[in-house]
Design an enzyme around this catalytic site. Structure first.
Site, PDB file in Angstrom:
ATOM      1  N   GLY A 234       0.817  -1.206   0.000  1.00 32.10           N
ATOM      2  CA  GLY A 234       0.000   0.000   0.000  1.00 32.10           C
ATOM      3  C   GLY A 234       0.849   1.253   0.000  1.00 32.10           C
ATOM      4  O   GLY A 234       1.678   1.467  -0.881  1.00 32.10           O
ATOM      5  N   ASP A 235       0.635   2.085   1.039  1.00 28.97           N
ATOM      6  CA  ASP A 235       1.423   3.312   1.183  1.00 28.97           C
ATOM      7  C   ASP A 235       2.410   3.194   2.336  1.00 28.97           C
ATOM      8  O   ASP A 235       2.748   4.188   2.977  1.00 28.97           O
ATOM      9  CB  ASP A 235       0.494   4.510   1.391  1.00 28.97           C
ATOM     10  CG  ASP A 235      -0.370   4.367   2.646  1.00 28.97           C
ATOM     11  OD1 ASP A 235      -0.426   3.239   3.203  1.00 28.97           O
ATOM     12  OD2 ASP A 235      -0.975   5.363   3.078  1.00 28.97           O
ATOM     13  N   GLU A 236       2.882   1.972   2.578  1.00 27.15           N
ATOM     14  CA  GLU A 236       3.822   1.724   3.675  1.00 27.15           C
ATOM     15  C   GLU A 236       5.235   1.507   3.125  1.00 27.15           C
ATOM     16  O   GLU A 236       5.443   0.748   2.168  1.00 27.15           O
ATOM     17  CB  GLU A 236       3.387   0.494   4.473  1.00 27.15           C
ATOM     18  CG  GLU A 236       2.002   0.646   5.102  1.00 27.15           C
ATOM     19  CD  GLU A 236       1.498  -0.671   5.681  1.00 27.15           C
ATOM     20  OE1 GLU A 236       2.193  -1.701   5.498  1.00 27.15           O
ATOM     21  OE2 GLU A 236       0.415  -0.668   6.278  1.00 27.15           O
TER      22      GLU A 236
END
Length: 332
Positions: A234-236
């Site tokens: 994801g956005d990690e």
């Protein structure tokens, strides 16, 4: 033994000399190799077991090796027969220099006796070389394919950063290098993008993917070649920073990363803004460096940073503390 002149026509590599060493005749192929020769001793030097022997003794040798005086790299091999008049007839061959001699003198099958397997040997040699070249090329192609597959196995396909497998491999390398020496210490930074979901939902996944690639590029620009930057989902993102374990330096670096992420990015004709929160775990704060513990502590510090208002950084305490419960290298 009498000389049969007809037999010499079947021997394109023959050499006929008289008792004094004068050349009486030489085969057509031999003349192409050594040129026109008039005297055996001026043209050849016996080498190997027959070195320094007389002409009659050459006839008693099982094999004769003759080095061309004009071309010392050219060594011929064969047998010699003594004639009734004291002269000698040699039937010579090219030996291990066959391939080089054929190429150098542009010899063809016509230059050899019908019973000579020289050209067949050359064909096998060339076929073997071709096969070895093909095997070499195949091995290179397989090695390139292996490297591509290996790179793909450790790479996030969207951003080109490391994936979880690549991250774990880099962590293990750092873990095995840790110890009491400060040079073996490192920091683990867990980073999560703030307001990314709103951007993704409002402008679509294509813009969201473009923003993730922009973040990856900014992280590459701000980190060193020895650092590991990974997108874990994801956005990690996760960063491994070898040799950086001072809390103040990490605080400064974290603020710089946040500023870079917060800078507007122009995507699909419009400016887009997001931010980032960071949680940090430092290997020197642990009695035992363990991926699960450091990742969990970095994640916990990350969520603490989000609770303080996002766009912030928090450093985990770790478990190496003094009697008062304060980390031995300072607290957060």
């Amino acid at each position: 033994m009498k000389l049969d002149r007809a037999a010499l026509t079947l021997m394109p590599m023959h050499l006929h000399i008289d008792a004094a060493g004068r050349v009486l005749s030489a085969g057509s192929t031999l003349r192409r190799i050594v040129g026109d020769i008039a005297d055996f001793h001026a043209a050849f030097e016996p080498v190997g077991p027959v070195a320094d022997v007389s002409l009659p003794q050459l006839a008693r040798a099982e094999r004769v090796f003759l080095r061309s005086r004009a071309d010392p790299a050219q060594v011929l091999r064969g047998r010699a027969v003594r004639l009734d008049d004291g002269g000698l007839v040699f039937n010579l061959g090219l030996g291990i220099g066959l391939v080089e001699t054929i190429r150098r003198h542009d010899l063809t099958d016509r230059e050899f006796a019908p019973s000579d397997l020289a050209m067949e040997f050359l064909f096998l040699h060339e076929a073997n070389n071709a096969m070895m070249d093909e095997l070499s090329q195949a091995n290179l192609r397989l090695e390139k394919a292996r490297r591509r597959a290996e790179a793909q196995a450790f790479t996030d396909p969207l951003t080109g950063l490391n994936n979880r497998r690549g991250l774990h491999l880099a962590f293990e390398a750092l873990r095995q290098g840790t110890g009491s020496a400060s040079a073996g210490q490192f920091a683990l930074i867990a980073m999560d993008l703030d307001r990314f979901k709103e951007l993704n939902d409002s402008r679509g996944h294509a813009v969201g993917d473009a923003m993730l690639c922009e973040v990856a590029a900014r992280l590459r620009a701000i980190t060193r070649s020895c650092d590991t930057v990974a997108r874990t989902g994801g956005d990690e993102f996760v960063l491994l920073l070898p040799g950086i374990f001072d809390p103040a330096a990490l605080e400064q670096l974290g603020r710089r990363i946040i500023r870079n992420i917060e800078a507007p990015a122009r995507i699909d004709g419009a400016a887009s803004r997001i931010s980032a929160s960071l949680g940090v775990a430092i290997s020197s704060r642990y009695l035992r460096v363990d991926w699960g513990r450091m990742q969990a502590d970095a994640d916990a510090a990350l969520y603490q940073a989000k609770r303080t208002g996002r766009g912030d950084i928090c450093i985990a305490m770790g478990d190496r503390v003094d009697a008062d419960g304060i980390p031995e290298d300072g607290g957060c």
